[in-house]
Design a protein around this motif. Structure first.
Motif, PDB file in Angstrom:
ATOM      1  N   LYS A  46      86.476-128.761 -21.184  1.00 55.00           N
ATOM      2  CA  LYS A  46      86.187-129.877 -20.277  1.00 55.00           C
ATOM      3  C   LYS A  46      85.531-131.050 -20.988  1.00 55.00           C
ATOM      4  N   THR A  47      84.808-130.780 -22.067  1.00 54.21           N
ATOM      5  CA  THR A  47      84.085-131.835 -22.776  1.00 54.21           C
ATOM      6  C   THR A  47      84.765-132.239 -24.078  1.00 54.21           C
ATOM      7  N   GLY A  48      85.943-131.710 -24.335  1.00 54.91           N
ATOM      8  CA  GLY A  48      86.595-131.999 -25.606  1.00 54.91           C
ATOM      9  C   GLY A  48      85.849-131.351 -26.763  1.00 54.91           C
ATOM     10  N   TYR A  49      85.203-130.232 -26.495  1.00 55.28           N
ATOM     11  CA  TYR A  49      84.452-129.457 -27.485  1.00 55.28           C
ATOM     12  C   TYR A  49      83.243-130.211 -28.026  1.00 55.28           C
ATOM     13  N   ARG A  50      82.666-131.060 -27.176  1.00 50.55           N
ATOM     14  CA  ARG A  50      81.433-131.764 -27.535  1.00 50.55           C
ATOM     15  C   ARG A  50      80.290-131.173 -26.731  1.00 50.55           C
ATOM     16  N   TYR A  51      79.106-131.288 -27.254  1.00 45.33           N
ATOM     17  CA  TYR A  51      77.925-130.785 -26.557  1.00 45.33           C
ATOM     18  C   TYR A  51      77.640-131.631 -25.325  1.00 45.33           C
ATOM     19  N   ASN A  52      77.389-130.977 -24.227  1.00 43.07           N
ATOM     20  CA  ASN A  52      77.044-131.654 -22.979  1.00 43.07           C
ATOM     21  C   ASN A  52      75.699-131.104 -22.507  1.00 43.07           C
ATOM     22  N   HIS A  66      78.620-127.493 -32.294  1.00 42.95           N
ATOM     23  CA  HIS A  66      78.437-127.885 -33.694  1.00 42.95           C
ATOM     24  C   HIS A  66      79.300-127.034 -34.623  1.00 42.95           C
ATOM     25  N   TYR A  67      79.361-125.742 -34.347  1.00 45.74           N
ATOM     26  CA  TYR A  67      80.176-124.819 -35.149  1.00 45.74           C
ATOM     27  C   TYR A  67      81.638-125.255 -35.133  1.00 45.74           C
ATOM     28  N   VAL A  68      82.170-125.526 -33.950  1.00 44.98           N
ATOM     29  CA  VAL A  68      83.580-125.948 -33.826  1.00 44.98           C
ATOM     30  C   VAL A  68      83.792-127.253 -34.584  1.00 44.98           C
ATOM     31  N   ALA A  69      82.921-128.227 -34.404  1.00 45.68           N
ATOM     32  CA  ALA A  69      83.068-129.515 -35.086  1.00 45.68           C
ATOM     33  C   ALA A  69      82.994-129.367 -36.605  1.00 45.68           C
ATOM     34  N   THR A  70      82.084-128.524 -37.073  1.00 51.05           N
ATOM     35  CA  THR A  70      81.927-128.329 -38.514  1.00 51.05           C
ATOM     36  C   THR A  70      83.160-127.683 -39.120  1.00 51.05           C
TER      37      THR A  70
END
Length: 75
Positions: A46-52, A66-70
């Motif tokens: 729902k957030t595009g894999y960003r922290y909400n 953070h893990y996914v983004a890294t």
């Protein structure tokens, strides 16, 4: 099964798990499920894999985002 005291068995088990998760959720979803559990995937999608910070408590964490983004190289 996986013999956790055998590194080769553990690596093979992790590879099978990631293959299953990738088939089910795609790349980012597989990483989220591997790190934060499969229950995290719907919230992260729902957030595009960003922290909400307003996400439902326990749904997923800043660490999982953070893990996914890294791993994805900031994508």
């Amino acid at each position: 099964g996986v013999n956790t005291s055998d590194p080769v068995s553990s690596l093979n088990g992790a590879a099978r798990l990631m293959a299953r998760l990738t088939k089910k959720y795609g790349e980012k979803g597989a990483l989220a499920a591997y790190n934060g559990g499969e229950g995290a995937v719907p919230y992260l999608e729902k957030t595009g894999y960003r922290y909400n910070p307003n996400a439902k408590p326990g749904a997923w964490s800043r660490e999982t985002a953070h893990y996914v983004a890294t791993i994805m190289g900031g994508k």
